[in-house]
Enzyme design. Sequence first.
Site, PDB file in Angstrom:
ATOM      1  N   PHE A 158      -7.411  38.292 -88.976  1.00 24.77           N
ATOM      2  CA  PHE A 158      -6.248  37.990 -88.133  1.00 24.77           C
ATOM      3  C   PHE A 158      -5.658  39.229 -87.460  1.00 24.77           C
ATOM      4  O   PHE A 158      -4.566  39.167 -86.905  1.00 24.77           O
ATOM      5  CB  PHE A 158      -5.162  37.295 -88.968  1.00 24.77           C
ATOM      6  CG  PHE A 158      -5.617  35.993 -89.547  1.00 24.77           C
ATOM      7  CD1 PHE A 158      -5.509  34.816 -88.816  1.00 24.77           C
ATOM      8  CD2 PHE A 158      -6.202  35.945 -90.803  1.00 24.77           C
ATOM      9  CE1 PHE A 158      -5.958  33.610 -89.341  1.00 24.77           C
ATOM     10  CE2 PHE A 158      -6.652  34.746 -91.332  1.00 24.77           C
ATOM     11  CZ  PHE A 158      -6.531  33.568 -90.608  1.00 24.77           C
ATOM     12  N   PHE A 169       6.041  35.547 -79.688  1.00 26.02           N
ATOM     13  CA  PHE A 169       5.022  34.918 -78.843  1.00 26.02           C
ATOM     14  C   PHE A 169       5.600  33.898 -77.853  1.00 26.02           C
ATOM     15  O   PHE A 169       4.857  33.258 -77.124  1.00 26.02           O
ATOM     16  CB  PHE A 169       3.909  34.269 -79.691  1.00 26.02           C
ATOM     17  CG  PHE A 169       2.669  35.130 -79.715  1.00 26.02           C
ATOM     18  CD1 PHE A 169       2.695  36.371 -80.324  1.00 26.02           C
ATOM     19  CD2 PHE A 169       1.496  34.729 -79.104  1.00 26.02           C
ATOM     20  CE1 PHE A 169       1.576  37.192 -80.319  1.00 26.02           C
ATOM     21  CE2 PHE A 169       0.368  35.538 -79.094  1.00 26.02           C
ATOM     22  CZ  PHE A 169       0.412  36.761 -79.710  1.00 26.02           C
ATOM     23  N   LEU A 170       6.921  33.775 -77.818  1.00 21.57           N
ATOM     24  CA  LEU A 170       7.528  32.905 -76.811  1.00 21.57           C
ATOM     25  C   LEU A 170       7.883  33.770 -75.605  1.00 21.57           C
ATOM     26  O   LEU A 170       9.053  33.937 -75.282  1.00 21.57           O
ATOM     27  CB  LEU A 170       8.805  32.265 -77.354  1.00 21.57           C
ATOM     28  CG  LEU A 170       8.696  30.898 -78.017  1.00 21.57           C
ATOM     29  CD1 LEU A 170      10.070  30.314 -78.266  1.00 21.57           C
ATOM     30  CD2 LEU A 170       7.876  29.913 -77.147  1.00 21.57           C
ATOM     31  N   GLY A 179      -4.784  36.749 -72.545  1.00 17.06           N
ATOM     32  CA  GLY A 179      -6.162  37.166 -72.273  1.00 17.06           C
ATOM     33  C   GLY A 179      -6.747  37.743 -73.537  1.00 17.06           C
ATOM     34  O   GLY A 179      -6.338  37.367 -74.638  1.00 17.06           O
ATOM     35  N   CYS A 185     -10.014  37.068 -77.819  1.00 12.52           N
ATOM     36  CA  CYS A 185      -9.881  35.985 -78.810  1.00 12.52           C
ATOM     37  C   CYS A 185      -9.266  34.696 -78.276  1.00 12.52           C
ATOM     38  O   CYS A 185      -9.918  33.658 -78.293  1.00 12.52           O
ATOM     39  CB  CYS A 185      -9.072  36.472 -80.011  1.00 12.52           C
ATOM     40  SG  CYS A 185     -10.009  37.648 -80.988  1.00 12.52           S
ATOM     41  N   ARG A 197     -11.500  42.815 -72.124  1.00 10.75           N
ATOM     42  CA  ARG A 197     -12.171  41.515 -72.180  1.00 10.75           C
ATOM     43  C   ARG A 197     -11.169  40.416 -71.823  1.00 10.75           C
ATOM     44  O   ARG A 197     -10.107  40.320 -72.423  1.00 10.75           O
ATOM     45  CB  ARG A 197     -12.767  41.275 -73.574  1.00 10.75           C
ATOM     46  CG  ARG A 197     -13.968  42.186 -73.843  1.00 10.75           C
ATOM     47  CD  ARG A 197     -14.548  41.948 -75.221  1.00 10.75           C
ATOM     48  NE  ARG A 197     -13.731  42.495 -76.281  1.00 10.75           N
ATOM     49  CZ  ARG A 197     -14.043  42.437 -77.577  1.00 10.75           C
ATOM     50  NH1 ARG A 197     -15.164  41.859 -77.964  1.00 10.75           N
ATOM     51  NH2 ARG A 197     -13.259  42.961 -78.491  1.00 10.75           N
TER      52      ARG A 197
HETATM   53  P1  NAD Z   1     -17.098  43.248 -80.792  1.00 13.70           P
HETATM   54  O1  NAD Z   1     -17.905  42.697 -79.679  1.00 13.70           O
HETATM   55  O2  NAD Z   1     -16.100  44.305 -80.532  1.00 13.70           O
HETATM   56  O3  NAD Z   1     -18.094  43.834 -81.901  1.00 13.70           O
HETATM   57  C1  NAD Z   1     -19.235  43.206 -82.384  1.00 13.70           C
HETATM   58  C2  NAD Z   1     -20.223  44.292 -82.818  1.00 13.70           C
HETATM   59  O4  NAD Z   1     -21.291  43.651 -83.526  1.00 13.70           O
HETATM   60  C3  NAD Z   1     -20.846  45.044 -81.660  1.00 13.70           C
HETATM   61  O5  NAD Z   1     -20.676  46.440 -81.848  1.00 13.70           O
HETATM   62  C4  NAD Z   1     -22.333  44.641 -81.714  1.00 13.70           C
HETATM   63  O6  NAD Z   1     -23.215  45.659 -81.315  1.00 13.70           O
HETATM   64  C5  NAD Z   1     -22.507  44.331 -83.191  1.00 13.70           C
HETATM   65  N1  NAD Z   1     -23.631  43.428 -83.516  1.00 13.70           N
HETATM   66  C6  NAD Z   1     -24.029  42.316 -82.859  1.00 13.70           C
HETATM   67  N2  NAD Z   1     -25.070  41.759 -83.506  1.00 13.70           N
HETATM   68  C7  NAD Z   1     -25.318  42.513 -84.589  1.00 13.70           C
HETATM   69  C8  NAD Z   1     -26.252  42.433 -85.659  1.00 13.70           C
HETATM   70  N3  NAD Z   1     -27.137  41.435 -85.735  1.00 13.70           N
HETATM   71  N4  NAD Z   1     -26.246  43.418 -86.609  1.00 13.70           N
HETATM   72  C9  NAD Z   1     -25.345  44.433 -86.541  1.00 13.70           C
HETATM   73  N5  NAD Z   1     -24.427  44.553 -85.552  1.00 13.70           N
HETATM   74  C10 NAD Z   1     -24.409  43.602 -84.600  1.00 13.70           C
HETATM   75  O7  NAD Z   1     -16.436  41.990 -81.491  1.00 13.70           O
HETATM   76  P2  NAD Z   1     -14.985  41.943 -82.212  1.00 13.70           P
HETATM   77  O8  NAD Z   1     -13.921  41.924 -81.195  1.00 13.70           O
HETATM   78  O9  NAD Z   1     -14.956  42.947 -83.295  1.00 13.70           O
HETATM   79  O10 NAD Z   1     -15.048  40.469 -82.834  1.00 13.70           O
HETATM   80  C11 NAD Z   1     -15.886  40.173 -83.932  1.00 13.70           C
HETATM   81  C12 NAD Z   1     -15.523  38.804 -84.465  1.00 13.70           C
HETATM   82  O11 NAD Z   1     -14.191  38.823 -85.004  1.00 13.70           O
HETATM   83  C13 NAD Z   1     -15.510  37.693 -83.409  1.00 13.70           C
HETATM   84  O12 NAD Z   1     -15.928  36.498 -83.998  1.00 13.70           O
HETATM   85  C14 NAD Z   1     -14.048  37.595 -83.020  1.00 13.70           C
HETATM   86  O13 NAD Z   1     -13.709  36.332 -82.526  1.00 13.70           O
HETATM   87  C15 NAD Z   1     -13.370  37.861 -84.352  1.00 13.70           C
HETATM   88  N6  NAD Z   1     -12.015  38.429 -84.256  1.00 13.70           N
HETATM   89  C16 NAD Z   1     -11.743  39.372 -83.326  1.00 13.70           C
HETATM   90  C17 NAD Z   1     -10.477  39.923 -83.273  1.00 13.70           C
HETATM   91  C18 NAD Z   1     -10.140  40.955 -82.215  1.00 13.70           C
HETATM   92  O14 NAD Z   1      -8.943  41.213 -82.016  1.00 13.70           O
HETATM   93  N7  NAD Z   1     -11.098  41.568 -81.550  1.00 13.70           N
HETATM   94  C19 NAD Z   1      -9.489  39.517 -84.169  1.00 13.70           C
HETATM   95  C20 NAD Z   1      -9.813  38.563 -85.134  1.00 13.70           C
HETATM   96  C21 NAD Z   1     -11.087  38.019 -85.168  1.00 13.70           C
END
Ligand code: NAD
Length: 435
Positions: free
Chosen positions: A150, A247-248, A255, A258, A332
Amino acid sequence: MTITVIGAGYVGLVTAVVFSELGNRVFCIDVNKERVSLLQGGKAPFYEPRLEELLQTNISKKKLVFTDSYEASVPKSQIVLVCVGTPPKDNGEADLSYLFSAVEETAKHLKAYTLIAIKSTIPVGFEDDLENRAKKFAKSKFEFASCPEFLREGSAIEDSFHPDRIVIGASSEKAQKTLLELHAPLSGERIICDSRSAQLIKYAANAMLAVKISFANAIADICERTGADVEKVLSGVGADKRIGRQFLYPGVGYGGSCLPKDVQAFIATARQFDYNFDFLRAVQEINEGQVKKFVNKIRTALSAREQEGKDLSGKKIAVLGLSFKPNTDDLRDAPSIKIITKLLEIGAQIQAYDPKAMKNAQRILPQKVKFCNDPYEAAKDVQAILLITEWDEFKEIDFEKLKKVVSSPILIDGRNIFDKVKLKKLGFTYIGVGR
Ligand code: NAD
């Protein structure tokens, strides 16, 4: 404990750094070799407050190791935390190919009972699929758990040390105990449940955040039509403890990596389970309309007529803030990109500045965007200034200085952060959202 974190992105890298700081031995795997070597040298691939400092400390204490090898890390670990991306497919569903590949690679290298906890956001109902994929390759026992994340970009380290809650979706007592032990030093309510409930908590929580933002934007629209001030209205609404103000906030829409994708994926998941989530579709529609409304505000302010092709030709516009929110360089699904793209399309010239996201923006935006070193350079000779991201730096702007460099003092505040009375006194035409 010894743990492996898969994926060195926003979630994985922060998770790896935080668990190493808490005393665990952490391996962090990424398939991106360039990223791994950058991290081995103590450099973070993105901006997040305190991240680089903690990264370097734990590398030098030998608590944190970066690798692209599952073989070098998985067999030594009691827990594997999967944090790979789950981006949207064209049909709105989550693309789970990175997750499947991470799970299969993990399974190939298991040497003893290992708990594989999924931190990535994944739709409900994939337990059997993951289990079957792992079984194909695993030569030793394993178990899956769901442990959604989270954290908020921009305060990810702080959020990870002080989460509101820790959700543990695991069916066996052994798995629950292992994850409780891993998270023991952290604050926050523990919610122990089955993995489907854990996955739904994550989607429902993000959906609720989107609901609040779109609700605020709908109220802002009604305020503009009626002459009310949305800031006063939402302060009054949010003062009710059952509702709350967080958040209101109206603006240019949500954007980031997530909310847009998770709302979309939640609608798609609901459909697969025969639930028509029109409610959430309306939330999404309001959000998507915010950029168009904002661009129309710019047109009106610059006396350009709508629907007239290149109606902003010859207009120079400053854009302050590019990242999807402050304290991150993440672009993103950032509203700024959609706004700038539309403004360029209708003929405007853009001068942009962001405290941290300039490098990423230069990779994404067309070369004709002029990237500037500060807000004053961005505002030079412009006909309007747009505030898109509410960085603290912008709250400190010297407006007298700014007014001297612009061609016309029109400020369109996409986040309602400025004092409209003060700005009007200084001679600015101030346009906010819903006020
Ligand atoms: P991200 O794109 O920043 O990072 C993902 C990483 O995984 C990349 O560096 C990629 O090279 C690596 N990767 C991909 N396939 C791989 C594999 N098979 N083996 C090893 N490494 C691999 O993604 P993120 O923003 O960190 O999000 C990750 C997950 O967490 C998503 O499901 C997202 O929805 C969730 N999430 C994100 C956030 C956020 O704020 N970014 C918050 C909560 C949950």
